[in-house]
Write an enzyme that holds these catalytic residues in place. Structure first.
Site: not given
Length: 402
Positions: A232, A262, A358
């Site tokens: 982030h 992503e 992820e």
């Protein structure tokens, strides 16, 4: 002297076209009211952005002011600040009341107008502040307060067909953002320029697909070099150099609903060790995609994927769990914490849930192959397994950008 009201009706203009059908919203309220009956609640008072959005189709902008949604067994009223005019009423599924700034605590007086008597009130323990909790006790001294945050989170974890349709579009639009990122990458280009190009592409795609919706909160985190070490990390003015590891993170936000793409990329070239680390993370990612199916525990998925990283002596560089839920959430609000693919989550996957895979490893500066490696796909769980609705390619064979 001008009499200054504590709260008002501000039904300005016409209701906008809603995100979801009346039947969809009514189904949500039916399930909520069944929960209220089960817990012997007279009122549900929501204060979080995610639950107000979920039950009223209204994403509020707090700016330090409190907002609310009061749902009884026969009424549904959002509570908003006068600074927003009639927009909250236009957006809200049902009724709305506006509190003014003329006197302190008018928000709570508006709640008093909606909530009467000796009642049991469901509130979100995981959202409301201590100060506002104390104020509620002052304004409702005869009320009993019960947590409704966790029970409603569990209701939100199972998505409807209409939610699946919106999330599919969001995944498609995130892929558009990813393509725009790649288009903008070049030597000497700052991170923020790549991110701006991606975000603009996604906003335009949302506007074309949902011309009736408000356009807000869509964003891109594009990270390079050292800045890839965190998932982030904000965009910076660092300029791309040959051999850089890159993180592409595209987030399309549609009516408060979050979708994401992503990817790990390299600009121009990657070393042998970087390619090796990247491919190992892709091995974990591919395996994770096969594990998403009904009847499997989140903790079991995490344990199995841990074994792959452990085999390559990389588990210590894993940075977070292997995935999470989607829906009414964002980088600044909401989280369905019971649907995270982590060792401490015992939730069993069910049809209707929407989760990501992820995996990410992050190696510190000074190590061979330093940087953050992460891939991210969105999966809708069905009766037989799961459907991957992310279509942007991943891995070294696709994402060394020259």
């Amino acid at each position: 002297m001008l009499e200054r009201p504590q709260f008002i009706d501000f039904k300005n203009g016409e209701k906008v076209k809603p995100t979801f059908s009346k039947e969809e919203m009514s189904n949500r309220l039916t399930k909520l009211r069944a929960l209220m009956t089960e817990q012997n609640l007279d009122v549900a008072l929501f204060t979080s952005i995610h639950n107000i959005n979920y039950y009223a189709d209204f994403v509020y902008c707090s700016f330090g002011r409190p907002y609310g949604l009061v749902i009884t067994h026969d009424s549904h009223t959002s509570v908003s600040a006068n600074i927003d005019g009639g927009q909250p009423w236009r957006q809200s599924f049902d009724d709305n009341i506006v509190y003014t700034d003329w006197q302190r605590d008018n928000y709570f007086r508006a709640l008093q107008k909606l909530i009467k008597g000796n009642v049991r009130i469901g509130i979100e323990f995981d959202h409301i502040t201590l100060e506002r909790r104390d104020k509620l006790s002052q304004f409702f001294p005869k009320a009993e307060f019960v947590d409704i945050g966790i029970p409603t989170m569990k209701l939100r974890m199972i998505k409807s067909a209409e939610e699946h349709a919106l999330i599919r579009q969001g995944a498609r639009i995130s892929d558009i953002g990813g393509a725009a990122c790649v288009e903008a990458i070049g030597e000497g280009v700052p991170e923020y320029e790549v991110a701006l190009h991606s975000t603009q592409a996604m906003v335009r795609a949302i506007a074309n697909t949902y011309p009736h919706t408000e356009l807000m909160d869509t964003w891109t985190w594009f990270q390079s070099g050292l800045n890839t070490d965190g998932a982030h990390n904000p965009v910076t003015s660092r300029r791309i150099e040959k051999g850089d590891i890159l993180s592409l993170n595209c987030f399309s936000m549609i009516s408060g609903y979050y979708q994401a793409l992503e990817r790990t990329l390299f600009y121009h070239s990657a070393t042998e060790r970087e390619l090796e680390l990247w491919e190992i993370n892709c091995v974990v990612h591919r395996k994770g995609l096969t594990l998403i199916k009904p009847g499997v525990k989140c903790s079991e998925i995490a344990a199995e994927l841990n074994e792959i990283f452990l085999k390559y002596d990389l588990l210590q560089y894993r940075t977070f769990g292997y995935g999470h839920s989607f829906g009414s959430l964002s980088h600044y609000y909401g989280r369905e914490a019971d649907l995270e693919l982590r060792e401490d989550i015992e939730t069993v996957l069910k049809p209707g849930m929407v989760v990501s895979i992820e995996p990410m490893i992050s190696l510190p500066e000074g190590m061979d192959g330093a940087g953050g490696y992460r891939e991210h796909d969105i999966l809708i769980i069905n009766q037989d397994g799961a459907e991957n609705i992310t279509h942007f390619p991943f891995g070294p064979e696709h994402n060394v950008i020259r």
